[in-house]
Design a protein around this motif. Structure first.
Motif: not given
Length: 101
Positions: A55-65
């Motif tokens: 999931s690209k969205e999940l990957e983006e959330d991991l980067i943000m975290l």
């Protein structure tokens, strides 16, 4: 009024429940499975790749975290290990004390 926890904070809780997760793809697989089974209320869109769901969205959330200093993603023996920082643990403690789902 019932408050809903944002997706990235739900991910933070999942990581906290696992202690640490070895492999970013492993985390994608865990979240995909939990989401598919209806065990967690998440709405990430997953694509099926040869190595499993992504999931690209999940990957983006991991980067943000990670940028917020709530998780670390460290290389250990060729694998990425994802775990909470002290700040991330504090956030989880505060979330747990609130009545948020």
């Amino acid at each position: 009024m019932r408050k809903v926890l944002p997706e990235p904070l739900k991910i933070l809780k999942l990581i906290a429940n696992h202690g640490e997760v070895t492999g970013v793809l492993t985390l994608h697989k865990i979240i995909y499975s939990l989401q598919t089974e209806g065990a967690v209320n998440l709405s990430y869109k997953f694509l099926k790749y040869s190595f499993g769901p992504y999931s690209k969205e999940l990957e983006e959330d991991l980067i943000m975290l990670k940028q917020l200093g709530l998780i670390t993603i460290e290389e250990k023996g060729g694998e990425a290990v994802i775990k909470l920082t002290r700040k991330g643990c504090d956030v989880i403690r505060n979330i747990t004390s609130l009545k948020i789902e």
